[in-house]
Design an enzyme around this catalytic site. Structure first.
Site, PDB file in Angstrom:
ATOM      1  CG  HIS A  54      77.921  55.488  53.890  1.00 56.87           C
ATOM      2  ND1 HIS A  54      78.954  54.596  53.689  1.00 56.87           N
ATOM      3  CD2 HIS A  54      77.918  56.287  52.810  1.00 56.87           C
ATOM      4  CE1 HIS A  54      79.541  54.852  52.537  1.00 56.87           C
ATOM      5  NE2 HIS A  54      78.937  55.881  51.971  1.00 56.87           N
ATOM      6  CG  ASP A 110      78.596  59.539  51.051  1.00 55.86           C
ATOM      7  OD1 ASP A 110      79.358  58.607  50.783  1.00 55.86           O
ATOM      8  OD2 ASP A 110      77.356  59.424  51.079  1.00 55.86           O
ATOM      9  CB  SER A 140      74.157  57.507  52.745  1.00 53.98           C
ATOM     10  OG  SER A 140      74.859  58.627  52.247  1.00 53.98           O
ATOM     11  CG  MET A 187      83.654  59.474  47.158  1.00 57.30           C
ATOM     12  SD  MET A 187      81.867  59.693  47.133  1.00 57.30           S
ATOM     13  CE  MET A 187      81.541  59.796  48.878  1.00 57.30           C
ATOM     14  CG  ASP A 209      77.518  54.315  48.638  1.00 55.62           C
ATOM     15  OD1 ASP A 209      76.367  54.756  48.602  1.00 55.62           O
ATOM     16  OD2 ASP A 209      78.515  54.991  48.991  1.00 55.62           O
ATOM     17  CG  MET A 219      81.472  53.718  44.485  1.00 55.38           C
ATOM     18  SD  MET A 219      80.500  54.178  45.936  1.00 55.38           S
ATOM     19  CE  MET A 219      79.284  55.287  45.220  1.00 55.38           C
ATOM     20  CG  MET A 231      81.484  63.740  48.120  1.00 54.78           C
ATOM     21  SD  MET A 231      80.031  63.917  47.078  1.00 54.78           S
ATOM     22  CE  MET A 231      79.085  62.486  47.589  1.00 54.78           C
ATOM     23  CG  HIS A 272      82.420  56.553  50.435  1.00 60.31           C
ATOM     24  ND1 HIS A 272      81.309  56.484  49.610  1.00 60.31           N
ATOM     25  CD2 HIS A 272      83.490  56.374  49.623  1.00 60.31           C
ATOM     26  CE1 HIS A 272      81.704  56.294  48.364  1.00 60.31           C
ATOM     27  NE2 HIS A 272      83.021  56.226  48.345  1.00 60.31           N
TER      28      HIS A 272
HETATM   29  C1  DX5 Z   1      77.231  58.736  46.355  1.00 55.61           C
HETATM   30  C2  DX5 Z   1      77.426  58.414  47.825  1.00 55.61           C
HETATM   31  C3  DX5 Z   1      76.329  57.641  48.455  1.00 55.61           C
HETATM   32  C4  DX5 Z   1      74.968  58.301  48.423  1.00 55.61           C
HETATM   33  C5  DX5 Z   1      73.988  57.230  48.088  1.00 55.61           C
HETATM   34  O1  DX5 Z   1      78.391  59.261  45.846  1.00 55.61           O
HETATM   35  O2  DX5 Z   1      78.623  57.676  48.026  1.00 55.61           O
HETATM   36  O3  DX5 Z   1      76.658  57.211  49.775  1.00 55.61           O
HETATM   37  O4  DX5 Z   1      74.600  58.893  49.632  1.00 55.61           O
HETATM   38  O5  DX5 Z   1      72.761  57.823  47.953  1.00 55.61           O
HETATM   39  P1  DX5 Z   1      71.482  57.086  47.324  1.00 55.61           P
HETATM   40  O6  DX5 Z   1      71.139  55.946  48.244  1.00 55.61           O
HETATM   41  O7  DX5 Z   1      70.473  58.150  47.284  1.00 55.61           O
HETATM   42  O8  DX5 Z   1      71.892  56.582  45.958  1.00 55.61           O
HETATM   43 ZN    ZN Z   2      79.054  56.700  50.019  1.00 53.46          ZN
END
Ligand code: DX5
Ligand code: ZN
Length: 233
Positions: A32, A34, A7, A67, A174, A136, A36, A65
């Site tokens: 991956h 993210d 990620s 969010m 994740d 999650m 947000m 992903h």
């Molecule tokens: C959190 C993200 C994850 C994050 C995980 O909201 O969706 O993808 O990068 O990070 P680690 O592996 O550090 O928990």
């Molecule tokens: Zn994620």
């Protein structure tokens, strides 16, 4: 086949192309990403323009992903930016089915995501239409959080639901995963493992990823021996 998905949330964004090259050379098969919006989660990250640049920097499939609230408003932009797979949080839209249909009609992989406290029943009706369900195992928003233990039982119950219905749907997990708990996450039934800080904050990210792959390959070896033994007896 188990995938470990680095990620990039925990990568150094000023050197993103180098960070991606490092994990690609160490054997990553998917990335991956993210997204947000500071609304669905209390953090803001990146959007389509950055994904478009990442797309040019690697040939790895991009697992995006989302969010964000009202994800359906932005699906077109993420597809155009180069997402190969898009996962939508079930809590973020009242039109989950429409979002899934949109992604599938564009020939991309579609996934649905459940926050830790969201029950599995929320995806029951759409299970046969998605490529994966992302569980999650932290509250979304930040990297580096602690793995929520009850996620293991949730993964195992989802696995049962999928097997019972004989569906071709993978389980992604994740948040908070490292070399210490990877094995139990695999035993519970997850196949797509997202790992952020454990890889990118390691002294040697390539070696951290290779170690995770070693654990995964060992697990796969043992499970296939187990299934052959069951078949023969
Ligand atoms: C959190 C993200 C994850 C994050 C995980 O909201 O969706 O993808 O990068 O990070 P680690 O592996 O550090 O928990
Ligand atoms: Zn994620």
């Amino acid at each position: 086949m188990i995938d470990i998905l680095p990620s990039i949330l925990s990568a150094d964004f000023a050197h993103l192309a180098d960070e991606i090259r490092t994990v690609e050379e160490a054997g990553a098969t998917m990335l991956h990403v993210d997204v947000m919006d500071g609304h669905f989660v209390p953090n803001i990250t990146i959007g389509p323009p950055v994904i478009e640049c990442i797309r040019k920097a690697t040939s790895l499939p991009l697992d995006v992903h989302l969010m964000i609230t009202e994800p359906e408003r932005y699906l077109r932009s993420f597809i155009d930016a180069g997402a190969d797979s898009i996962s939508v949080q079930v809590e973020s839209t009242v039109h989950l089915d429409r979002a899934i249909q949109y992604i599938k009609n564009e020939d991309r992989n579609a996934g649905v995501v459940l926050n830790p406290a969201t029950p599995l029943t929320m995806v029951e009706e759409v299970l046969e239409n998605v490529d994966h369900v992302l569980i999650m195992s932290v509250n979304p928003g930040f990297g580096g959080q602690k793995f929520i233990e009850y996620s293991l039982d949730k993964i195992a119950r989802l696995k049962e639901m999928i097997e019972e219905a004989e569906l071709d749907c993978r389980i992604e997990v994740d948040g908070g995963i490292d070399s210490g708990n990877l094995r139990e996450v695999l035993e519970a039934g997850a196949e797509m493992i997202v790992v952020g800080s454990h890889i990118f904050h390691a002294e040697d990210p390539a070696e951290a990823l290779r170690e995770l792959f070693r654990i995964a390959r060992q697990f796969e070896g043992e499970s296939s021996v187990g299934s052959t033994a069951r078949f023969e007896s």
